[in-house]
Design a protein around this motif. Structure first.
Motif, PDB file in Angstrom:
ATOM      1  N   LYS A  37      -4.790   1.229 -12.916  1.00  0.00           N
ATOM      2  CA  LYS A  37      -4.898   2.544 -12.272  1.00  0.00           C
ATOM      3  C   LYS A  37      -6.286   3.127 -12.495  1.00  0.00           C
ATOM      4  CE  LYS A  37      -3.224   5.483 -15.976  1.00  0.00           C
ATOM      5  NZ  LYS A  37      -2.494   6.688 -16.241  1.00  0.00           N
ATOM      6  N   PRO A  38      -6.751   3.904 -11.528  1.00  0.00           N
ATOM      7  CA  PRO A  38      -8.061   4.537 -11.674  1.00  0.00           C
ATOM      8  C   PRO A  38      -8.015   5.677 -12.684  1.00  0.00           C
ATOM      9  CG  PRO A  38      -7.015   5.195  -9.617  1.00  0.00           C
ATOM     10  CD  PRO A  38      -6.126   4.172 -10.245  1.00  0.00           C
ATOM     11  N   ALA A  39      -9.179   6.133 -13.090  1.00  0.00           N
ATOM     12  CA  ALA A  39      -9.291   7.176 -14.116  1.00  0.00           C
ATOM     13  C   ALA A  39      -8.564   8.455 -13.731  1.00  0.00           C
ATOM     14  CB  ALA A  39     -10.767   7.465 -14.383  1.00  0.00           C
ATOM     15  N   TRP A  40      -8.507   8.797 -12.455  1.00  0.00           N
ATOM     16  CA  TRP A  40      -7.909  10.054 -12.011  1.00  0.00           C
ATOM     17  C   TRP A  40      -6.391   9.988 -11.831  1.00  0.00           C
ATOM     18  CZ3 TRP A  40      -5.529   8.589  -7.690  1.00  0.00           C
ATOM     19  CH2 TRP A  40      -6.109   7.588  -6.921  1.00  0.00           C
ATOM     20  N   ALA A  41      -5.803   8.793 -11.854  1.00  0.00           N
ATOM     21  CA  ALA A  41      -4.357   8.656 -11.606  1.00  0.00           C
ATOM     22  C   ALA A  41      -3.544   9.168 -12.787  1.00  0.00           C
ATOM     23  CB  ALA A  41      -4.002   7.207 -11.316  1.00  0.00           C
ATOM     24  N   LYS A  42      -2.441   9.819 -12.484  1.00  0.00           N
ATOM     25  CA  LYS A  42      -1.588  10.381 -13.529  1.00  0.00           C
ATOM     26  C   LYS A  42      -0.467   9.435 -13.940  1.00  0.00           C
ATOM     27  CE  LYS A  42      -2.745  15.019 -12.393  1.00  0.00           C
ATOM     28  NZ  LYS A  42      -2.582  16.150 -11.623  1.00  0.00           N
ATOM     29  N   SER A  43      -0.011   8.599 -13.018  1.00  0.00           N
ATOM     30  CA  SER A  43       1.092   7.701 -13.340  1.00  0.00           C
ATOM     31  C   SER A  43       0.613   6.260 -13.391  1.00  0.00           C
ATOM     32  CB  SER A  43       2.218   7.854 -12.311  1.00  0.00           C
ATOM     33  OG  SER A  43       1.741   7.555 -11.023  1.00  0.00           O
ATOM     34  N   SER A  44       1.402   5.415 -14.033  1.00  0.00           N
ATOM     35  CA  SER A  44       1.034   4.009 -14.169  1.00  0.00           C
ATOM     36  C   SER A  44       1.214   3.277 -12.838  1.00  0.00           C
ATOM     37  CB  SER A  44       1.869   3.353 -15.265  1.00  0.00           C
ATOM     38  OG  SER A  44       3.231   3.369 -14.899  1.00  0.00           O
ATOM     39  N   VAL A  45       0.592   2.150 -12.746  1.00  0.00           N
ATOM     40  CA  VAL A  45       0.681   1.288 -11.571  1.00  0.00           C
ATOM     41  C   VAL A  45       1.318  -0.017 -12.049  1.00  0.00           C
ATOM     42  CG1 VAL A  45      -0.657   0.127  -9.774  1.00  0.00           C
ATOM     43  CG2 VAL A  45      -1.341   2.391 -10.562  1.00  0.00           C
ATOM     44  N   PRO A  46       2.406  -0.465 -11.404  1.00  0.00           N
ATOM     45  CA  PRO A  46       3.185  -1.569 -11.959  1.00  0.00           C
ATOM     46  C   PRO A  46       2.573  -2.960 -11.874  1.00  0.00           C
ATOM     47  CG  PRO A  46       4.132  -0.873  -9.875  1.00  0.00           C
ATOM     48  CD  PRO A  46       3.040   0.104 -10.211  1.00  0.00           C
ATOM     49  N   ASN A  47       1.728  -3.229 -10.869  1.00  0.00           N
ATOM     50  CA  ASN A  47       1.226  -4.603 -10.719  1.00  0.00           C
ATOM     51  C   ASN A  47      -0.020  -4.614  -9.834  1.00  0.00           C
ATOM     52  OD1 ASN A  47       2.142  -4.561  -7.943  1.00  0.00           O
ATOM     53  ND2 ASN A  47       4.195  -5.015  -8.686  1.00  0.00           N
ATOM     54  N   GLY A  48      -0.564  -5.812  -9.651  1.00  0.00           N
ATOM     55  CA  GLY A  48      -1.777  -5.968  -8.860  1.00  0.00           C
ATOM     56  C   GLY A  48      -1.600  -5.631  -7.390  1.00  0.00           C
ATOM     57  N   ILE A  49      -0.413  -5.844  -6.860  1.00  0.00           N
ATOM     58  CA  ILE A  49      -0.152  -5.487  -5.467  1.00  0.00           C
ATOM     59  C   ILE A  49      -0.256  -3.974  -5.298  1.00  0.00           C
ATOM     60  CG2 ILE A  49       1.605  -5.420  -3.634  1.00  0.00           C
ATOM     61  CD1 ILE A  49       2.559  -8.175  -4.712  1.00  0.00           C
ATOM     62  N   ALA A  50       0.426  -3.243  -6.166  1.00  0.00           N
ATOM     63  CA  ALA A  50       0.392  -1.775  -6.096  1.00  0.00           C
ATOM     64  C   ALA A  50      -1.023  -1.253  -6.353  1.00  0.00           C
ATOM     65  CB  ALA A  50       1.377  -1.173  -7.091  1.00  0.00           C
ATOM     66  N   ALA A  51      -1.756  -1.885  -7.264  1.00  0.00           N
ATOM     67  CA  ALA A  51      -3.131  -1.458  -7.543  1.00  0.00           C
ATOM     68  C   ALA A  51      -4.021  -1.700  -6.322  1.00  0.00           C
ATOM     69  CB  ALA A  51      -3.683  -2.198  -8.756  1.00  0.00           C
ATOM     70  N   THR A  52      -3.841  -2.825  -5.647  1.00  0.00           N
ATOM     71  CA  THR A  52      -4.626  -3.109  -4.436  1.00  0.00           C
ATOM     72  C   THR A  52      -4.304  -2.096  -3.350  1.00  0.00           C
ATOM     73  OG1 THR A  52      -4.643  -5.467  -4.996  1.00  0.00           O
ATOM     74  CG2 THR A  52      -5.238  -4.875  -2.740  1.00  0.00           C
ATOM     75  N   ASN A  53      -3.018  -1.805  -3.171  1.00  0.00           N
ATOM     76  CA  ASN A  53      -2.626  -0.796  -2.184  1.00  0.00           C
ATOM     77  C   ASN A  53      -3.238   0.557  -2.516  1.00  0.00           C
ATOM     78  OD1 ASN A  53      -1.095  -2.657  -0.732  1.00  0.00           O
ATOM     79  ND2 ASN A  53       0.809  -2.106  -1.774  1.00  0.00           N
ATOM     80  N   LEU A  54      -3.201   0.949  -3.781  1.00  0.00           N
ATOM     81  CA  LEU A  54      -3.782   2.219  -4.208  1.00  0.00           C
ATOM     82  C   LEU A  54      -5.296   2.229  -3.964  1.00  0.00           C
ATOM     83  CD1 LEU A  54      -3.411   4.993  -5.593  1.00  0.00           C
ATOM     84  CD2 LEU A  54      -3.690   3.809  -7.788  1.00  0.00           C
ATOM     85  N   ALA A  55      -5.966   1.124  -4.298  1.00  0.00           N
ATOM     86  CA  ALA A  55      -7.422   1.047  -4.099  1.00  0.00           C
ATOM     87  C   ALA A  55      -7.772   1.170  -2.623  1.00  0.00           C
ATOM     88  CB  ALA A  55      -7.963  -0.265  -4.658  1.00  0.00           C
ATOM     89  N   MET A  56      -7.046   0.504  -1.770  1.00  0.00           N
ATOM     90  CA  MET A  56      -7.352   0.570  -0.337  1.00  0.00           C
ATOM     91  C   MET A  56      -7.032   1.949   0.232  1.00  0.00           C
ATOM     92  SD  MET A  56      -8.902  -2.047   0.449  1.00  0.00           S
ATOM     93  CE  MET A  56      -9.191  -3.725   0.025  1.00  0.00           C
ATOM     94  N   ASN A  57      -5.986   2.587  -0.262  1.00  0.00           N
ATOM     95  CA  ASN A  57      -5.716   3.970   0.149  1.00  0.00           C
ATOM     96  C   ASN A  57      -6.842   4.892  -0.321  1.00  0.00           C
ATOM     97  OD1 ASN A  57      -3.305   3.298   1.388  1.00  0.00           O
ATOM     98  ND2 ASN A  57      -2.052   3.870  -0.374  1.00  0.00           N
ATOM     99  N   GLN A  58      -7.350   4.645  -1.511  1.00  0.00           N
ATOM    100  CA  GLN A  58      -8.456   5.444  -2.029  1.00  0.00           C
ATOM    101  C   GLN A  58      -9.723   5.207  -1.202  1.00  0.00           C
ATOM    102  OE1 GLN A  58      -8.614   7.956  -3.768  1.00  0.00           O
ATOM    103  NE2 GLN A  58     -10.715   8.142  -4.458  1.00  0.00           N
ATOM    104  N   PHE A  59      -9.975   3.956  -0.800  1.00  0.00           N
ATOM    105  CA  PHE A  59     -11.125   3.698   0.072  1.00  0.00           C
ATOM    106  C   PHE A  59     -10.986   4.457   1.381  1.00  0.00           C
ATOM    107  CE2 PHE A  59     -11.968  -0.513  -2.144  1.00  0.00           C
ATOM    108  CZ  PHE A  59     -13.020   0.007  -2.865  1.00  0.00           C
TER     109      PHE A  59
END
Length: 168
Positions: A37-59
């Motif tokens: 998870k990025p520095a600003w995220a409040k909740s955990s991210v369960p796996n690499g798929i969710a992290a990739t989705n979060l990163a692309m949403n952030q982009f």
């Protein structure tokens, strides 16, 4: 990098179901297990798929903020060391997609398009809030390395350190 972003969302959209898993997320998932998870995220991210989705949403957010002038103008400045560099952003919004590029690396035939794209991606992940110690299993390293490997699995004869040298 924008091609990776486009492909990710097109594959995730899965013909309108929005339930697909992109090749990038599938490649990242087995390797990225730390700092998901990025520095600003409040909740955990369960796996690499969710992290990739979060990163692309952030982009998407950063591209939108940059395009609608809700962030300072993005700049590309010269740098004498590493390939591409950008500091980690502490917040989620209004972050310019600025980075620094070593122009000598652009002329280096060993720096392929995939390596350069992965290096820019790594830097933009910093702008999107991810931090790293440049070691294996960290999302910010593993996701760009998937890009550098053309979304193929790791091979034992190619060390991770051969990719790290293109990260800031």
């Amino acid at each position: 990098m924008l091609f990776q972003w486009y492909d990710h969302f097109n594959q995730k959209w899965a013909g309108g179901t929005n339930t697909g898993i992109s090749e990038l997320a599938a490649c990242t998932n087995p390797y990225a297990t730390k700092k998901l998870k990025p520095a600003w995220a409040k909740s955990s991210v369960p796996n690499g798929i969710a992290a990739t989705n979060l990163a692309m949403n952030q982009f998407t957010q950063l591209i939108r903020d940059n395009g609608f002038k809700k962030s300072p103008p993005a700049t590309i400045d010269p740098r004498s060391s590493t390939t591409v560099y950008a500091p980690t952003a502490p917040t989620k919004r209004r972050i310019p997609l600025s980075l620094q590029i070593n122009p000598k690396q652009l002329d280096n035939p060993a720096v392929t398009s995939l390596k350069l794209t992965g290096s820019v991606f790594h830097s933009w992940l910093h702008r999107a809030g991810w931090t790293d110690p440049k070691i294996t299993s960290y999302f910010i390293s593993e996701c760009p390395m998937c890009v550098m490997r053309d979304l193929k699995p790791k091979r034992p004869e190619v060390t991770d350190s051969s990719y790290y040298k293109y990260f800031d």
